[in-house]
Scaffold this motif. Structure first.
Motif, mmCIF file in Angstrom:
data_model
loop_
_atom_site.group_PDB
_atom_site.id
_atom_site.type_symbol
_atom_site.label_atom_id
_atom_site.label_comp_id
_atom_site.label_asym_id
_atom_site.label_seq_id
_atom_site.Cartn_x
_atom_site.Cartn_y
_atom_site.Cartn_z
ATOM 1 N N ALA A 72 0.839 -1.206 0.000
ATOM 2 C CA ALA A 72 0.000 0.000 0.000
ATOM 3 C C ALA A 72 0.870 1.251 0.000
ATOM 4 O O ALA A 72 0.631 2.196 -0.763
ATOM 5 C CB ALA A 72 -0.929 -0.006 1.211
ATOM 6 N N LEU A 73 1.898 1.250 0.868
ATOM 7 C CA LEU A 73 2.764 2.427 0.993
ATOM 8 C C LEU A 73 3.456 2.759 -0.327
ATOM 9 O O LEU A 73 3.531 3.921 -0.738
ATOM 10 C CB LEU A 73 3.819 2.170 2.080
ATOM 11 N N LEU A 74 3.989 1.736 -0.985
ATOM 12 C CA LEU A 74 4.821 1.988 -2.169
ATOM 13 C C LEU A 74 4.034 2.013 -3.471
ATOM 14 O O LEU A 74 4.413 2.707 -4.414
ATOM 15 C CB LEU A 74 5.919 0.933 -2.286
ATOM 16 N N PHE A 75 2.959 1.210 -3.547
ATOM 17 C CA PHE A 75 2.308 1.018 -4.837
ATOM 18 C C PHE A 75 0.829 1.397 -4.825
ATOM 19 O O PHE A 75 0.440 2.394 -5.411
ATOM 20 C CB PHE A 75 2.440 -0.454 -5.288
ATOM 21 N N THR A 76 0.008 0.574 -4.152
ATOM 22 C CA THR A 76 -1.434 0.659 -4.409
ATOM 23 C C THR A 76 -2.090 1.911 -3.834
ATOM 24 O O THR A 76 -3.093 2.376 -4.361
ATOM 25 C CB THR A 76 -2.161 -0.601 -3.885
ATOM 26 N N GLU A 77 -1.547 2.453 -2.727
ATOM 27 C CA GLU A 77 -2.098 3.687 -2.159
ATOM 28 C C GLU A 77 -1.171 4.881 -2.404
ATOM 29 O O GLU A 77 -1.441 5.998 -1.939
ATOM 30 C CB GLU A 77 -2.326 3.534 -0.648
ATOM 31 N N ALA A 78 -0.081 4.665 -3.068
ATOM 32 C CA ALA A 78 0.893 5.742 -3.304
ATOM 33 C C ALA A 78 0.337 6.727 -4.326
ATOM 34 O O ALA A 78 -0.234 6.327 -5.330
ATOM 35 C CB ALA A 78 2.200 5.151 -3.808
ATOM 36 N N ARG A 79 0.511 8.005 -4.035
ATOM 37 C CA ARG A 79 -0.060 9.024 -4.900
ATOM 38 C C ARG A 79 0.940 10.161 -5.090
ATOM 39 O O ARG A 79 1.815 10.376 -4.249
ATOM 40 C CB ARG A 79 -1.346 9.599 -4.255
ATOM 41 N N THR A 80 0.774 10.890 -6.175
ATOM 42 C CA THR A 80 1.530 12.111 -6.403
ATOM 43 C C THR A 80 0.970 13.202 -5.498
ATOM 44 O O THR A 80 -0.226 13.477 -5.539
ATOM 45 C CB THR A 80 1.415 12.519 -7.884
ATOM 46 N N ALA A 81 1.825 13.813 -4.670
ATOM 47 C CA ALA A 81 1.372 14.837 -3.725
ATOM 48 C C ALA A 81 1.300 16.195 -4.402
ATOM 49 O O ALA A 81 2.206 16.588 -5.146
ATOM 50 C CB ALA A 81 2.324 14.904 -2.535
#
Lengths: 204, 204
Positions: free
Chosen positions: A15-24
């Motif tokens: 989640a942290l690196l891929f599936t929930e990671a977003r451009t801030a």
């Protein structure tokens, strides 16, 4: 190392690196330390690259003086505003003369590599450098997230202007600007759709 | 998502993805499932790309028939031997007509993006596609490792030959071949040195 059975990544890390990671798109007023930035590089530098050439270079801009030199070269409007608000802006570059490093990075084949890449015209060598730098840049984003920080990559900037301001007389050439910080309020836009798997993946 | 305080990545995951991660040069005789390959794509597809263009494409070659079509286009010698021994060979491509996907990937700005990128000559559009595909490829390597698998990227192949064999009549263009499998005996060469931090990182 004789490791043959590898671990898998747990759901929190996925989640942290891929599936929930977003451009801030906004950043909290909370500093990013130089130790964290060193740590990001310590992970990024292990990225695989063509013949271990490691052409990715990074300029971390985090002082007021540095920001003042950088911001005029970022596209006016939302891009410049985001770079201004970010605690750190990383200017990612590739080394157009990456072959000079083979004596360090590939000692056994250095002579051959230095000669063959050195004989290439710059316009043939630079895309090779930029491609391997981009491979490592993909891992740079995840190294940022590994530190609990958010990344905001932006292509809207004047590469020639940044290169003249920061990299004059060197073979460094900027290719991406990445805002780094702790996410602020409403940092994330809604996730945009992905290309359909059937259009992106084939089997043989 | 209103997450504002992010986790950091633990040491086990850092070792798996970054610090102990290596390019595999031999593979165990243990299959890789299609479910694992789907899972690799499910992580890779979240990589940030220019304007959410997502130009990376993947062909997973894992059948005997597929291997027979692929291997003649891999450089003879160690590259071809490694591809032959790997349970799966992923041919990574970029979509030279990635702009056709903006109606899916960026609905609000699709008309503008389709028009502006569509008006570019192919030789201007292709490097843009290849660069963003390379960003996602860096994350693809880590998505492979997230599944407990090892990756062995190789540039020694005939891109035109692969494109003619597998991608004729499509805008897909191969840019990297990646062997995938469980590491075999002596899968890892000794780690080659890294570029000195002082030569790779600057501060402003």
């Amino acid at each position: 190392m004789t490791l043959t059975a590898l671990e898998t990544l747990d759901d929190t890390a996925r989640a942290l690196l891929f599936t929930e990671a977003r451009t801030a798109n906004s950043f909290a007023d909370r500093p990013v330390t130089d130790d964290e930035l060193h740590g990001i590089w310590e992970l990024t530098r292990f990225a695989p690259t063509m013949a271990n050439s490691q052409p990715l270079r990074v300029l971390f801009v985090r002082t007021d003086e540095g920001k003042a030199r950088l911001l005029p070269h970022i596209a006016e409007g939302s891009n410049r505003n985001k770079a201004q608000a970010a605690p750190v802006v990383a200017v990612l570059a590739y080394d157009a003369d990456f072959h000079e490093q083979f004596r360090v990075t590939f000692p056994d084949r250095a002579e051959m590599f230095v000669k063959s890449f050195g004989a290439m015209p710059a316009e043939a060598r630079e895309p090779i450098s930029k491609y391997s730098a981009a491979l490592a840049t993909g891992q740079f984003f995840l190294a940022v997230r590994a530190h609990g920080l958010a990344a905001g990559p932006m292509a809207g900037f004047d590469t020639a202007g940044i290169d003249a301001e920061f990299f004059a007389g060197t073979p460094w050439k900027s290719h991406l600007v990445v805002n780094i910080g702790h996410p602020g309020t409403d940092a994330w836009f809604p996730r945009l759709p992905r290309v359909d798997v059937a259009d992106a993946v084939r089997w043989a």
